[in-house]
Enzyme design. Structure first.
Site, short mmCIF file in Angstrom:
data_model
loop_
_atom_site.label_atom_id
_atom_site.label_comp_id
_atom_site.label_asym_id
_atom_site.label_seq_id
_atom_site.Cartn_x
_atom_site.Cartn_y
_atom_site.Cartn_z
N GLU A 1 0.80 -1.22 0.00
CA GLU A 1 0.00 0.00 0.00
C GLU A 1 0.83 1.27 0.00
O GLU A 1 0.52 2.24 -0.68
CB GLU A 1 -0.95 -0.01 1.20
CG GLU A 1 -2.11 -0.99 1.07
CD GLU A 1 -1.70 -2.43 1.35
OE1 GLU A 1 -0.55 -2.65 1.80
OE2 GLU A 1 -2.51 -3.34 1.12
N HIS B 1 -11.76 -5.51 8.59
CA HIS B 1 -12.52 -5.36 7.35
C HIS B 1 -13.73 -4.46 7.57
O HIS B 1 -14.71 -4.57 6.86
CB HIS B 1 -12.99 -6.73 6.82
CG HIS B 1 -11.88 -7.63 6.38
ND1 HIS B 1 -11.26 -8.52 7.21
CD2 HIS B 1 -11.24 -7.74 5.19
CE1 HIS B 1 -10.32 -9.17 6.55
NE2 HIS B 1 -10.28 -8.72 5.32
C1 LIG Z 1 -1.91 -4.26 4.36
C2 LIG Z 1 -2.90 -5.20 3.79
N1 LIG Z 1 -3.23 -5.11 2.49
C3 LIG Z 1 -4.14 -5.96 1.96
C4 LIG Z 1 -4.72 -6.91 2.72
C5 LIG Z 1 -5.76 -7.82 2.11
N2 LIG Z 1 -5.19 -9.14 1.96
C6 LIG Z 1 -5.34 -10.06 2.91
S1 LIG Z 1 -4.49 -11.43 2.57
C7 LIG Z 1 -3.92 -10.83 1.13
C8 LIG Z 1 -3.02 -11.68 0.29
C9 LIG Z 1 -1.79 -12.09 1.01
O1 LIG Z 1 -1.14 -13.09 0.32
P1 LIG Z 1 0.09 -13.86 0.92
O2 LIG Z 1 0.98 -12.95 1.67
O3 LIG Z 1 0.70 -14.65 -0.17
O4 LIG Z 1 -0.51 -14.85 2.01
P2 LIG Z 1 -1.51 -16.07 1.80
O5 LIG Z 1 -2.87 -15.51 1.89
O6 LIG Z 1 -1.21 -16.70 0.51
O7 LIG Z 1 -1.26 -16.98 2.96
C10 LIG Z 1 -4.40 -9.56 0.92
C11 LIG Z 1 -4.11 -8.74 -0.26
C12 LIG Z 1 -4.35 -6.97 4.09
N3 LIG Z 1 -4.87 -7.88 4.93
N4 LIG Z 1 -3.44 -6.12 4.59
#
Ligand SMILES: Cc1ncc(C[n+]2csc(CCOP(=O)(O)OP(=O)(O)O)c2C)c(N)n1
Ligand SMILES: [Mg+2]
Lengths: 399, 426
Positions: B105, B175
């Protein structure tokens, strides 16, 4: 649950012929705690070699025992079952909020735990149910938390994304992607200060690997030689985004540059165990390391993601067939005649029952008292009163 | 209302003032979409019933279509985004103008500022308002002050940040948050929140085309829920102009976004008790339309502000303070704030946390009744009444749904200004 000890002369075979007892889980444990062979070590080659970055990778030969393999099988099956049950509970609207499942990635949680002690710390993101279980959490604690009940591991106040277990160093689930990585450095700094030779495992995803905070964390960790293991759980997708779409270099184990890294088959529990053992020794001597766990999540990102729009069904079923962490251990057990197919099936049945029982128990747990809304914001409560939709007066008890 | 929308098309360059009078007169007593349905557009543009995400999607299509220097990007936007707001954009405008970013972000917003500084319209999406905090520094320190500190050589006026905010029923801690007040403390950015599809389309286009960096918070609970007739053509709605969406005599209610629907319900209920409520959609929180609020409070003598964000330090506090400054002698009751509680956004306690219809209704009643029953207040004004030894206001503020007090039975907590006579306690 205590182990049921059998008399010494009772052979393994005889034990297996006994009718399945009602005592859940006793069957498998009896099985491997009663023979002399169960603790004999054997050496198994990891599925693929490790790849190192600025370090000499550990050997591919991993020592294990019959007992360990059976434990791994049981624990991973339990996790899988728990996640599948959570899926149904979510669909039945008994679990609210956001819910991220771990099935597919079980070998990371189980292998890591096998290499470390409860004095070591683990901190992760929101995909935290199974790490909690691995750290010694109970199924009831997990399900009650998922359903927002009083007996949950965070008193029902955290929900799926916020499991914690302080007494075994589980610093828990964090909702902001990447935010837990510098926290892990702080934990490790405190451990280093105590000179007790404990370490912190800081887990993050392939998506999180693109957050700036990770690089800030890596620099601090390396600058101050912190005993922190940065574990990138690379399940190849951050929500709907494939790693290659989001990362110039998806070789996450190399992305620490000056921080050494190791790429590990995260679907092979033995490889994970060996790597974590290696990493722990490494960080205590040399400072931080990155472990990239090559793994896979079967479910969608969260419950609102069917998980099939950005990847093919063939991809998922291919991984299930060829790399599934539970199936790998099942094959190992069978090929070494450590148990029969039926015994493993029975284990799965027991696990199922354990999960069902835990859910039933968790459902009995009441919702947290409404006054809990105001507690734990500060040390002292807020001392506020409010009423809910039904206009029933809720009074808080001031501390 | 709808005729207003269509009339405003294309003339947004005009001052806000010009439209205020006309709008007030034409505003009927409700936000209901039916009034929109009945009105035929004078410019002959067609309208369709669409939901909020579709209206936003239309705005983005238009923004990209009408300005070749416009770009849309953010986490997962080229697949349509988690709320489908950006669906079809990548296919239509290509991946050079509509693209996914990595999960970062701070990087997204910083990048957007740079892109905008070169004269482009950088329309960036933060997946949830809860995740805007990693970008907080970029917004507050870079975007908001770029023009000022460079003596107007540079700016990032083309920057628009869209983010879904607010409760959804079961979103839990990360959320559900409403972070608008943080940004209302930052001179140099605009903060806009629409209440429904029709508003969202016009306001978003205004934000995108406004020469200042803007934050556009979308009520995520309404993405699918709110359906309204929306003109299909390109139109803009003025920023920094509040809208009276329900006229009344006894009390003014000010809110924005999804909260307005709870407030509207409370207004309807209050009407059954003979209380006539005026409801104002602030629409732009920074810089906000003090005049419309002031004029209304001067008419009704009472104010209630409501938002989902925690009450302390919420934007309601700013409105209450401004109204106290501007309308003090006309106020017949203390300003009521019916807001989120001062707790993190809870998972299992959402119904308790939220400033729902009942809480608002109770506050409306007690605010109106307490000052009506006060003969002193009715005859003179609250200030004189308060000085009278028998005035009930002297002892107690009206009890609203939420009682905030360190000591439950001690009435409202009043913080005296530190002075020699009254040293600050504790
Ligand atoms: C700062 C932030 N940006 C966006 C999100 C929304 N979000 C939650 S999980 C995710 C994807 C994360 O992917 P990864 O780090 O690969 O972990 P995985 O879910 O695959 O375990 C996103 C974009 C968030 N929780 N926090
Ligand atoms: Mg991932």
């Amino acid at each position: 649950m205590s182990l049921i000890q059998l008399s010494k002369n009772q052979s393994l075979h005889a034990a297996l012929l006994l009718p399945v007892t009602n005592s859940v889980g006793a069957h498998l444990r009896r099985h491997f705690s009663s023979t002399e062979t169960d603790t004999r070590t054997l050496t198994i080659e990891t599925s693929v070699p490790y790849t190192g970055h600025k370090l000499e990778p550990p050997s591919r030969s991993v020592e294990t025992t019959q007992k360990e393999l059976l434990t791994f099988f049981r624990e991973m099956s339990l996790m899988r079952r728990m996640e599948i049950a959570a899926d149904s509970l979510y669909k039945a609207k008994l679990i609210r909020g956001f819910c991220h499942l771990y099935d597919g990635q079980e070998a990371v949680a189980v292998g890591m735990e096998a290499a470390i002690t409860k004095k070591d710390n683990v901190i992760t993101a929101y995909r935290d149910h199974c790490i909690y279980l691995a750290r010694g959490g109970t199924l009831v604690g997990a399900f009650a938390e998922l359903m927002g009940r009083r007996d949950g591991c965070s008193k029902g106040k955290g929900g799926s994304m916020h499991f914690y277990k302080k007494d075994s160093g589980f610093y828990g689930g964090h909702g902001i992607v990447g935010a837990q990585t510098p926290l892990g450095c702080g934990l490790a700094f405190a451990q280093k200060y105590l000179k007790e030779e404990h370490v912190t495992f800081t887990l993050y995803g392939d998506g999180a690997a693109n957050q700036g905070q990770l690089f800030e964390a890596l620099n601090m960790a390396a600058l101050w030689d912190l005993p922190v293991i940065l574990v990138c759980e690379n399940n190849h997708y951050g929500m709907g985004t494939a790693e290659w779409r989001a990362a110039k270099s998806p070789a996450y184990y190399k992305r620490g540059d000056y921080v050494p890294g190791l790429k590990v088959d995260g679907m092979d529990v033995l490889a994970v165990k060996q790597a974590c053992k290696f990493a722990k020794e490494h960080v205590l001597k040399n400072g931080p390391i990155i472990l990239e766990m090559d793994t896979y999540r079967y479910h969608g990102h969260s419950m609102s993601d069917p998980g099939s729009t950005y990847r093919t069904r063939d991809e998922i079923s291919g991984i299930r067939q060829e790399r599934d962490p539970i199936e790998r251990v099942r094959k190992l057990i069978l090929s070494h005649d450590f148990a029969t197919e039926k015994e493993l099936k029975d284990t799965e049945k027991e696990v199922r029952k354990e999960v069902d029982d835990a859910i039933a128990q968790a459902k009995e747990s009441p919702m947290p008292d409404p006054s809990e809304l105001f507690t734990n914001v500060f040390v002292k409560g807020l001392g506020a009163d409010a009423f809910g939709v039904d206009r029933k007066e809720i009074r808080t008890v001031l501390p | 209302m709808a005729s207003d929308v269509t009339r405003r098309i294309g003339i947004v360059g005009g001052t806000a003032w010009r439209w205020r009078g006309a709008r007030r007169m034409s505003t009927s007593t409700s936000t209901s979409t039916s009034s929109a349905a009945k009105t035929k557009s004078s410019s002959g543009s067609t309208k369709k019933e669409v939901n909020l995400f579709t209206a936003i999607n239309q705005a983005l299509h238009i923004a990209l279509d009408t300005d070749p220097r416009a770009y849309v990007f953010g986490e997962d936007v080229s697949f349509g985004g988690v709320f489908r707001c950006t669906i079809g954009l990548a296919e239509r405008f290509g991946k050079n103008r509509v693209f996914n970013t990595p999960l970062c972000e701070q990087g997204i917003v910083g990048f957007a500022i740079g892109l905008a500084a070169m004269g482009n319209r950088a329309i960036s999406e933060i997946q949830f308002a809860d995740y805007i905090y990693p970008a907080f520094d970029q917004i507050v320190n870079e975007a908001a002050k770029f023009r000022y500190r460079s003596g107007n050589q540079f700016n990032c006026g083309g920057l628009t940040i869209r983010a879904p905010y607010g409760a959804v029923g079961h979103g839990g801690h990360y959320h559900s948050q409403s972070p608008e007040a943080f940004f209302c403390h930052v001179p140099g950015v605009k903060v806009v929140i629409p209440r429904g599809p029709q508003q969202a389309k016009g306001l978003l286009l205004s934000c995108i085309r406004d020469p200042n960096p803007t934050l556009f918070f979308e009520p995520k609970s309404l993405y699918r829920l709110a359906v309204e007739e929306v003109p299909e053509n390109d139109y803009m709605l003025p920023l920094s102009l509040a809208e009276v969406i329900r006229e009344g005599r006894d009390i003014t209610l000010v809110g924005w976004g999804a909260q307005l629907s709870a407030m509207e319900e409370a207004c309807k209920e209050a009407e059954k008790d003979g209380i006539s409520c005026e409801l104002i959609d602030l629409r732009t929180l920074l810089p906000w339309d003090k005049e419309t609020v002031e004029a209304s409070v001067k008419k009704t003598g009472r104010l209630l502000v409501s938002h989902e964000a925690p009450v302390t330090g919420g934007f309601g506090a700013e409105i209450a303070a401004s109204v106290a400054e501007r309308c003090f002698l006309r106020l017949e009751a203390p300003v009521a704030r019916i807001c989120g509680l001062d707790t993190p956004f809870p998972l299992v306690f959402e119904p308790f946390y939220l400033p729902n219809k009942n809480k608002i209704l109770d506050a409306i009643k007690s605010t109106v009744k307490s000052s009506r029953s006060c003969v002193f207040a009715r005859q003179q004004n609250i200030w004189l009444a308060l000085m009278h030894p028998f005035c009930p206001h002297k002892q107690k503020q009206p009890v609203t749904g939420l009682i905030e007090s360190g000591r439950p039975d001690s009435g409202p907590t009043v913080q005296p200004a530190p002075s020699a006579d009254h040293p600050v306690q504790q």
